[in-house]
Design an enzyme around this catalytic site. Sequence first.
Site, PDB file in Angstrom:
ATOM      1  N   HIS A 179      31.465  34.410  38.418  1.00  0.00           N
ATOM      2  CA  HIS A 179      30.894  35.582  37.723  1.00  0.00           C
ATOM      3  C   HIS A 179      29.370  35.437  37.557  1.00  0.00           C
ATOM      4  CE1 HIS A 179      35.008  35.970  35.486  1.00  0.00           C
ATOM      5  NE2 HIS A 179      34.978  36.829  36.486  1.00  0.00           N
ATOM      6  N   ARG A 240      45.833  34.021  34.112  1.00  0.00           N
ATOM      7  CA  ARG A 240      45.491  32.610  34.370  1.00  0.00           C
ATOM      8  C   ARG A 240      45.481  31.809  33.076  1.00  0.00           C
ATOM      9  NH1 ARG A 240      40.067  33.907  37.497  1.00  0.00           N
ATOM     10  NH2 ARG A 240      40.878  35.860  38.280  1.00  0.00           N
ATOM     11  N   GLU A 384      27.696  44.476  38.503  1.00  0.00           N
ATOM     12  CA  GLU A 384      27.506  43.511  39.588  1.00  0.00           C
ATOM     13  C   GLU A 384      27.007  44.185  40.863  1.00  0.00           C
ATOM     14  OE1 GLU A 384      30.707  40.111  39.103  1.00  0.00           O
ATOM     15  OE2 GLU A 384      31.401  41.964  38.197  1.00  0.00           O
TER      16      GLU A 384
END
Length: 396
Positions: A179, A240, A384
Amino acid sequence: MNVLVINCGSSSLKFQLINSDTEAVLAKGLCERIGIDGRLTYQPAGGEKEVNELAMPTHTEAIQFVIDALTNEKTGVVKSLDEIGAVGHRLVHGGEKFASSVVITEEVKKAVEECNDLAPLHNPANLIGVNACEKLMPGTPMVAVFDTAFHQTMPEKAYMYGLPYEYYEKYKVRRYGFHGTSHSFVSKRAAELVGVPYDQTKTIVCHLGNGASVSAVLNGKSVDTSMGLTPLEGLVMGTRSGDIDPAILEFIAKKENLDIEGLMNMLNKKSGVFGLSNNLSSDFRDLLEASEAGNGPAKIAIEVFCYRVAKYVGAYVAAMNGVDNIVFTAGIGENSVPVREKVCSYFGYLGVTIDKEANAKRGEEIVISTPDSKVKVLVIPTNEELAIARETVALI
Ligand code: AMP
């Protein structure tokens, strides 16, 4: 200049066409089910979203459909490929080879390939996207923007694991972090918003999405981050596990008769808040609703998630000997009012006080701490794609 930003996965491909002068998104979309059947979702700015089933045996067809959509007479946003000045590719793993973005050359592609072992699900797919674009847009400059690059400034003490040194020497087993584009974008923007020089401020970024990570950014440089060799370490995420006692693996493998693949599948796909909530959901909207309705496992999942974020923030306050700004970003960080409130409830020792009215806002840039709070707390939507477009223009 118009920059095509590509984020290519093994069977999907996200794209945005961004005008780098105005920073406006001209069009965006997604190719899905590449290699299976194929579906293109395309939306020009201010226009209707179109979804078309189109045969995409490989990424080359997918990118051809993207180009066709962008140049379509009726719904396209450019007349021809000549109006696309560059392509910015998101690449996941640059290993220790890439500490910043680079213009893509044959040499660069080879170096990325050498990192494939470190991200076997992502890097090969990213490179397929690069090759397909090169084939269809010969002569257009392409730039690689790495998820790992921003964290290459971490000191050895932060990136080395307590494992035999030879694994670092032989296989480059170390913390890389991910990230990075988001942590960089958001920490820089935080400094701008509070009006302090980026290279003279201590920021902790909480990127809380389906994948989630925290980073410590000291004077504009990442000095630690919660994800590791892979994006499995650190926070409890959507599905996760994040950090666990490694000995649990042997224990569960024996009890459940699982091999390595089975264990990795459990850790990546069946754990996190999804596993904790007894398989209810990995989506915080569902979990918050269920928790309010009295669902015990959903409540625990949210508690564990927030507590882990708070613990990482505490660790990074120690790592930087203080903090000036704490920033929330990504799906949960930008939108979940109760998660931000719960995480910040641990920061009394830092002199953090939250303005409830400001924290009630969603999805916008805002300071949510009170004016007298000792540490500023901000929400900054990450972008992003825009960060990739900026990097691309800067390099060509
Ligand atoms: P991302 O991976 O950054 O796209 O974030 C996706 C996650 O953001 C989803 O799985 C949701 O858990 C969360 N999210 C999105 N919108 C909201 C919302 N309004 N409230 C709470 N969580 C949200």
